[in-house]
Design an enzyme around this catalytic site. Structure first.
Site, PDB file in Angstrom:
ATOM      1  N   PHE A   7       0.830  -1.205   0.000  1.00  0.00           N
ATOM      2  CA  PHE A   7       0.000   0.000   0.000  1.00  0.00           C
ATOM      3  C   PHE A   7       0.863   1.253   0.000  1.00  0.00           C
ATOM      4  CE2 PHE A   7      -2.956  -3.049   1.900  1.00  0.00           C
ATOM      5  CZ  PHE A   7      -4.170  -2.713   1.291  1.00  0.00           C
ATOM      6  N   ASP A   8       0.522   2.187  -0.879  1.00  0.00           N
ATOM      7  CA  ASP A   8       1.006   3.549  -0.744  1.00  0.00           C
ATOM      8  C   ASP A   8       0.366   4.125   0.527  1.00  0.00           C
ATOM      9  OD1 ASP A   8       2.070   6.130  -1.549  1.00  0.00           O
ATOM     10  OD2 ASP A   8       0.032   6.636  -2.188  1.00  0.00           O
ATOM     11  N   LEU A   9       0.923   5.208   1.059  1.00  0.00           N
ATOM     12  CA  LEU A   9       0.362   5.811   2.275  1.00  0.00           C
ATOM     13  C   LEU A   9      -0.487   7.043   1.948  1.00  0.00           C
ATOM     14  CD1 LEU A   9       0.072   6.049   5.331  1.00  0.00           C
ATOM     15  CD2 LEU A   9       2.311   7.176   5.398  1.00  0.00           C
ATOM     16  N   ASP A  10       0.151   8.116   1.498  1.00  0.00           N
ATOM     17  CA  ASP A  10      -0.561   9.369   1.242  1.00  0.00           C
ATOM     18  C   ASP A  10      -1.528   9.228   0.070  1.00  0.00           C
ATOM     19  OD1 ASP A  10       0.831  10.571   3.272  1.00  0.00           O
ATOM     20  OD2 ASP A  10       2.326  11.491   1.963  1.00  0.00           O
TER      21      ASP A  10
END
Length: 220
Positions: A7-10
Site C-alpha cells: 500500500f502507498d500511504l498518502d
C-alpha cells in the site's frame, strides 16, 4: 504461495492534504513565495518532494533539497498529524489481514515519518513491514522503494503473488518497474486520465470496492 499487498500511504490509506500543503506553503515562504491557496499545492501529495519543487516552482536540485529541510520544519512538528484515515480503511485492513494476506506499506515518504503516522492512527499493527524513503531522499523513487520493501520482506515477484495499491502515476510506474500489477484508487489524488495514460492494471473507485477487489485477488 504468499500473497502480498503493498500500500502507498498518502492518498491511499490516509488523506494528508492539510499537513502536506501547509508544509509546502511553509517551505515556499522561505523563498519569498506566498501561496495562500492550499488546493494549488495538492500536486505535491504523493510524488517525491524534490521532483515537485523542481517541476512546479523551477527550483534547482540544490534548492529543492534545501526546500525539503524547510518542509520538514513544519511537517515534523505538526504537519504529519494534520492528516486523517480514509473512512473504511481500518475495517478493510482488518478484513485482509484476517484472511491471511500479508500487508506492507511502500511509500516515498521518509520511513520514520511513515511509521510515526501509522502508529499515531493505530494502523501500524496491520502491516508486516513499512518500507519508505530514507531521510536523504536517495531511496525515494517508488520503484526503488518497492524493490527495497520486497527485499526486506525476503521475497521476489517470482516467489510471491504481489500487487501495489496507490493513487498516483508513480505507484503505477514503480510497480511495473518491478514487474508488479498496480491497482490505482480514484478516491485519492490521481485521476482516471493519469491512470489510463500510465497503464494502471485496475482502477478502483472506493475503499469498499478496493476491499472486495483485494479479497478476490487474494484467493488461492
Amino acid at each position: 504461495m504468499n500473497h502480498i499487498i503493498l500500500f502507498d500511504l498518502d492518498g491511499t490509506l490516509t488523506d494528508p492534504k492539510e499537513g502536506i500543503t501547509k508544509s509546502v506553503q511553509h517551505a515556499l515562504q522561505a523563498y519569498g513565495i506566498d501561496e495562500p491557496d492550499l488546493d494549488k499545492l495538492c500536486p505535491f501529495i504523493g510524488p517525491p518532494l524534490s521532483d515537485s519543487f523542481k517541476e512546479y516552482y523551477g527550483f534547482s536540485e540544490a534548492q529543492a533539497r534545501e526546500a525539503i529541510d524547510h518542509f520538514h520544519e513544519y511537517f515534523t512538528k505538526q504537519g504529519m498529524f494534520e492528516n486523517k484515515v480514509y473512512p473504511g480503511i481500518r475495517e478493510m485492513l482488518a478484513r485482509l489481514k484476517d484472511a491471511g494476506l500479508t500487508l506492507a506499506v511502500a511509500t516515498s515518504k521518509p520511513e520514520p515519518f511513515a511509521i510515526q503516522i501509522l502508529e499515531h492512527f493505530d494502523l501500524l499493527s496491520y502491516f508486516t513491514l513499512v518500507g519508505g524513503a530514507d531521510m536523504e531522499e536517495i531511496r525515494v523513487r517508488k520503484g526503488d522503494v518497492i524493490a527495497y520493501t520486497l527485499d526486506h520482506l525476503g521475497t521476489t515477484p517470482e516467489e510471491s503473488k504481489v500487487i501495489m495499491v496507490g493513487d498516483r502515476k508513480h505507484d503505477i510506474i514503480g510497480a511495473h518497474e518491478n514487474q508488479l500489477p498496480c491497482a490505482a484508487v480514484l478516491y485519492g489524488y490521481g485521476s482516471r486520465e493519469e491512470f489510463t495514460e500510465n497503464g494502471a492494471d485496475y482502477q478502483i473507485e472506493t475503499v469498499e470496492e478496493l476491499g472486495d477487489f483485494l479479497m478476490k485477488w487474494g484467493e488461492v
